[in-house]
Design an enzyme around this catalytic site. Sequence first.
Site, PDB file in Angstrom:
ATOM      1  N   ASN A 115      11.013   6.358   6.531  1.00 45.53           N
ATOM      2  CA  ASN A 115      10.612   5.014   6.126  1.00 45.53           C
ATOM      3  C   ASN A 115      11.804   4.121   5.789  1.00 45.53           C
ATOM      4  O   ASN A 115      11.632   3.047   5.226  1.00 45.53           O
ATOM      5  CB  ASN A 115       9.661   5.079   4.928  1.00 45.53           C
ATOM      6  CG  ASN A 115       8.329   5.675   5.305  1.00 45.53           C
ATOM      7  OD1 ASN A 115       7.959   5.699   6.478  1.00 45.53           O
ATOM      8  ND2 ASN A 115       7.598   6.169   4.325  1.00 45.53           N
ATOM      9  N   THR A 154       4.809  11.922   0.163  1.00 43.88           N
ATOM     10  CA  THR A 154       5.410  13.023   0.899  1.00 43.88           C
ATOM     11  C   THR A 154       5.929  14.066  -0.077  1.00 43.88           C
ATOM     12  O   THR A 154       6.807  13.772  -0.893  1.00 43.88           O
ATOM     13  CB  THR A 154       6.554  12.497   1.788  1.00 43.88           C
ATOM     14  OG1 THR A 154       6.017  11.493   2.660  1.00 43.88           O
ATOM     15  CG2 THR A 154       7.159  13.611   2.612  1.00 43.88           C
ATOM     16  N   TYR A 196       6.407   4.229  -3.337  1.00 46.79           N
ATOM     17  CA  TYR A 196       5.643   5.465  -3.469  1.00 46.79           C
ATOM     18  C   TYR A 196       5.693   6.397  -2.258  1.00 46.79           C
ATOM     19  O   TYR A 196       5.071   7.439  -2.259  1.00 46.79           O
ATOM     20  CB  TYR A 196       4.178   5.164  -3.857  1.00 46.79           C
ATOM     21  CG  TYR A 196       3.453   6.372  -4.383  1.00 46.79           C
ATOM     22  CD1 TYR A 196       3.825   6.939  -5.592  1.00 46.79           C
ATOM     23  CD2 TYR A 196       2.441   6.962  -3.655  1.00 46.79           C
ATOM     24  CE1 TYR A 196       3.178   8.066  -6.079  1.00 46.79           C
ATOM     25  CE2 TYR A 196       1.787   8.092  -4.133  1.00 46.79           C
ATOM     26  CZ  TYR A 196       2.157   8.630  -5.337  1.00 46.79           C
ATOM     27  OH  TYR A 196       1.530   9.743  -5.817  1.00 46.79           O
ATOM     28  N   ASP A 197       6.419   6.049  -1.213  1.00 45.50           N
ATOM     29  CA  ASP A 197       6.551   6.965  -0.075  1.00 45.50           C
ATOM     30  C   ASP A 197       7.942   6.834   0.543  1.00 45.50           C
ATOM     31  O   ASP A 197       8.099   6.769   1.756  1.00 45.50           O
ATOM     32  CB  ASP A 197       5.468   6.698   0.971  1.00 45.50           C
ATOM     33  CG  ASP A 197       5.318   7.850   1.961  1.00 45.50           C
ATOM     34  OD1 ASP A 197       5.734   8.986   1.638  1.00 45.50           O
ATOM     35  OD2 ASP A 197       4.791   7.611   3.066  1.00 45.50           O
ATOM     36  N   LEU A 198       8.929   6.815  -0.317  1.00 39.53           N
ATOM     37  CA  LEU A 198      10.309   6.675   0.137  1.00 39.53           C
ATOM     38  C   LEU A 198      10.803   7.990   0.708  1.00 39.53           C
ATOM     39  O   LEU A 198      10.752   9.023   0.042  1.00 39.53           O
ATOM     40  CB  LEU A 198      11.172   6.253  -1.056  1.00 39.53           C
ATOM     41  CG  LEU A 198      12.503   5.616  -0.760  1.00 39.53           C
ATOM     42  CD1 LEU A 198      12.343   4.378   0.092  1.00 39.53           C
ATOM     43  CD2 LEU A 198      13.206   5.271  -2.052  1.00 39.53           C
TER      44      LEU A 198
END
Length: 140
Positions: A54, A91, A48-50
């Site tokens: 990261n 993001t 969910y925040d690739l």
Amino acid sequence: MPYCNGGSLAELLRKHGPLPEKDAKSIMLQLLCGLLHLHTRREPIIHYDLKPANILFHDGEVKLSDFGLAKVMAPEDGRGSMQLTSYGSGTHGYLPPECYDGDASRVCPKVDVFSAGVVHFVMLFYPHQQLINHATQQQL
């Protein structure tokens, strides 16, 4: 998480600009293998925040980091979707449109696949993706 000695993809892009297609393909293959592992577990995990910041490197291998926004799907959800409990997180520019449907937002592992596609685009066309991020934030 163990120390990763190669820095992040974001740092690599800032230093060297867009990557050659061969290098981007190699990173994508490892990234997608990692996502396959997460998404095919008994209780699938959605990162969910690739994004490039990261994605870390350690001895030439790609490592996913920052699972702070990750979602674990219950086994009964199967390969369906689940209610998004952290609307507005993640993001902007890397999340698909269905993550912005307000109270009706539902997510599934496909969210990470969309984000991986954006990461691939960024690897090939950095820094031009900054214009896209700016335009996306203007729409929100």
